[in-house]
Design a protein around this motif. Sequence first.
Motif, PDB file in Angstrom:
ATOM      1  N   GLN A  94     -11.095  -0.419 -10.709  1.00 28.61           N
ATOM      2  CA  GLN A  94      -9.853  -1.135 -10.493  1.00 28.61           C
ATOM      3  C   GLN A  94      -9.220  -1.621 -11.794  1.00 28.61           C
ATOM      4  OE1 GLN A  94      -8.700  -2.952  -7.240  1.00 28.61           O
ATOM      5  NE2 GLN A  94      -9.424  -1.077  -6.341  1.00 28.61           N
ATOM      6  N   GLN A  95      -9.767  -1.222 -12.909  1.00 24.51           N
ATOM      7  CA  GLN A  95      -9.277  -1.754 -14.175  1.00 24.51           C
ATOM      8  C   GLN A  95      -8.717  -0.630 -15.036  1.00 24.51           C
ATOM      9  OE1 GLN A  95     -12.226  -3.968 -16.311  1.00 24.51           O
ATOM     10  NE2 GLN A  95     -10.678  -5.403 -16.958  1.00 24.51           N
TER      11      GLN A  95
ATOM     12  N   GLU B  40       2.224   1.653  -3.502  1.00 23.58           N
ATOM     13  CA  GLU B  40       1.165   2.167  -4.383  1.00 23.58           C
ATOM     14  C   GLU B  40       0.926   3.655  -4.150  1.00 23.58           C
ATOM     15  OE1 GLU B  40      -3.231   0.874  -5.855  1.00 23.58           O
ATOM     16  OE2 GLU B  40      -2.892   0.838  -3.700  1.00 23.58           O
TER      17      GLU B  40
ATOM     18  N   ARG C 292      -3.802  -6.000  -9.039  1.00 25.05           N
ATOM     19  CA  ARG C 292      -5.087  -5.302  -9.170  1.00 25.05           C
ATOM     20  C   ARG C 292      -5.989  -6.041 -10.149  1.00 25.05           C
ATOM     21  NH1 ARG C 292      -3.160  -0.786 -10.511  1.00 25.05           N
ATOM     22  NH2 ARG C 292      -3.049   0.046  -8.409  1.00 25.05           N
TER      23      ARG C 292
ATOM     24  N   LEU D 177       1.953  -4.463  -9.048  1.00 28.08           N
ATOM     25  CA  LEU D 177       0.696  -3.941  -8.508  1.00 28.08           C
ATOM     26  C   LEU D 177      -0.415  -3.992  -9.542  1.00 28.08           C
ATOM     27  CD1 LEU D 177       2.087  -1.007  -6.388  1.00 28.08           C
ATOM     28  CD2 LEU D 177       0.994  -3.082  -5.546  1.00 28.08           C
ATOM     29  N   SER D 178      -0.086  -3.706 -10.798  1.00 27.24           N
ATOM     30  CA  SER D 178      -1.102  -3.796 -11.863  1.00 27.24           C
ATOM     31  C   SER D 178      -1.609  -5.223 -12.014  1.00 27.24           C
ATOM     32  CB  SER D 178      -0.522  -3.322 -13.194  1.00 27.24           C
ATOM     33  OG  SER D 178      -0.251  -1.952 -13.152  1.00 27.24           O
TER      34      SER D 178
ATOM     35  N   SER E  39      -7.144  -9.312  -8.517  1.00 29.00           N
ATOM     36  CA  SER E  39      -8.128  -9.046  -7.473  1.00 29.00           C
ATOM     37  C   SER E  39      -9.486  -8.701  -8.068  1.00 29.00           C
ATOM     38  CB  SER E  39      -7.632  -7.902  -6.584  1.00 29.00           C
ATOM     39  OG  SER E  39      -8.580  -7.570  -5.618  1.00 29.00           O
ATOM     40  N   THR E  40      -9.483  -7.911  -9.130  1.00 22.52           N
ATOM     41  CA  THR E  40     -10.733  -7.534  -9.784  1.00 22.52           C
ATOM     42  C   THR E  40     -11.439  -8.761 -10.345  1.00 22.52           C
ATOM     43  OG1 THR E  40      -9.864  -5.349 -10.318  1.00 22.52           O
ATOM     44  CG2 THR E  40     -11.735  -6.113 -11.616  1.00 22.52           C
TER      45      THR E  40
ATOM     46  N   ARG F 271     -14.673   2.101  -6.588  1.00 24.70           N
ATOM     47  CA  ARG F 271     -13.324   2.251  -7.144  1.00 24.70           C
ATOM     48  C   ARG F 271     -13.211   1.486  -8.448  1.00 24.70           C
ATOM     49  NH1 ARG F 271      -8.587   0.997  -3.266  1.00 24.70           N
ATOM     50  NH2 ARG F 271      -7.486   1.706  -5.063  1.00 24.70           N
TER      51      ARG F 271
ATOM     52  N   ALA G 219     -14.999  -4.664 -10.089  1.00 19.53           N
ATOM     53  CA  ALA G 219     -14.334  -3.617  -9.317  1.00 19.53           C
ATOM     54  C   ALA G 219     -14.930  -3.502  -7.927  1.00 19.53           C
ATOM     55  CB  ALA G 219     -14.455  -2.283 -10.046  1.00 19.53           C
ATOM     56  N   GLU G 220     -14.099  -3.071  -6.976  1.00 18.39           N
ATOM     57  CA  GLU G 220     -14.575  -2.780  -5.626  1.00 18.39           C
ATOM     58  C   GLU G 220     -15.624  -1.682  -5.706  1.00 18.39           C
ATOM     59  OE1 GLU G 220     -11.574  -1.470  -2.929  1.00 18.39           O
ATOM     60  OE2 GLU G 220     -10.400  -3.285  -3.180  1.00 18.39           O
TER      61      GLU G 220
ATOM     62  N   GLN H 139       0.832  -1.204   0.000  1.00 21.92           N
ATOM     63  CA  GLN H 139       0.000   0.000   0.000  1.00 21.92           C
ATOM     64  C   GLN H 139       0.870   1.259   0.000  1.00 21.92           C
ATOM     65  OE1 GLN H 139      -0.619  -2.766   1.836  1.00 21.92           O
ATOM     66  NE2 GLN H 139      -2.746  -2.853   2.484  1.00 21.92           N
TER      67      GLN H 139
END
Length: 140
Positions: free
Chosen positions: A107-108, A23, A91, A87-88, A94-95, A105, A101-102, A20
């Motif tokens: 996320q893409q 990021e 992300r 991180l990409s 996770s998506t 947010r 997406a969260e 975090q």
Amino acid sequence: MADSFLDRALVALGDRWSLQIVEALLPGALRYNDLSQALGAIAPNILASRLRHLEQAQLVEARPYQERPRRLEYSLTTEGRSLSDVLSALRAWSTRADGGAEAGRDQQSVHQRCGTPLVLRPWCPTCEQQVTENDEPIWI
């Protein structure tokens, strides 16, 4: 037995806040208070500890912007900025794992010109070609 790449990565980045922090610093240098605000719920002693650890791992560097009292701003080193692709990828994973997406947010990452979601693919900078399934990378 020698440590694996994953062991080394987890030592450097495997705690709750390190990724975090990386990021938050990707857009540029931040002062301690700005970094604390960007992260939200992190305790000051934890933030200070994580920053020291990331400095020791040569992923973050601290530069004084004021001498009395001494105050620092933090930025990513070249090695720290190289974590952008990691991180990409996390992300994107996770998506997909969350089914989208969260809440609240996006996320893409998308191609600005046409809006198509971007996909990370291995690329050989020497040959200037995408590495395909037939060209499985060799880890040396």
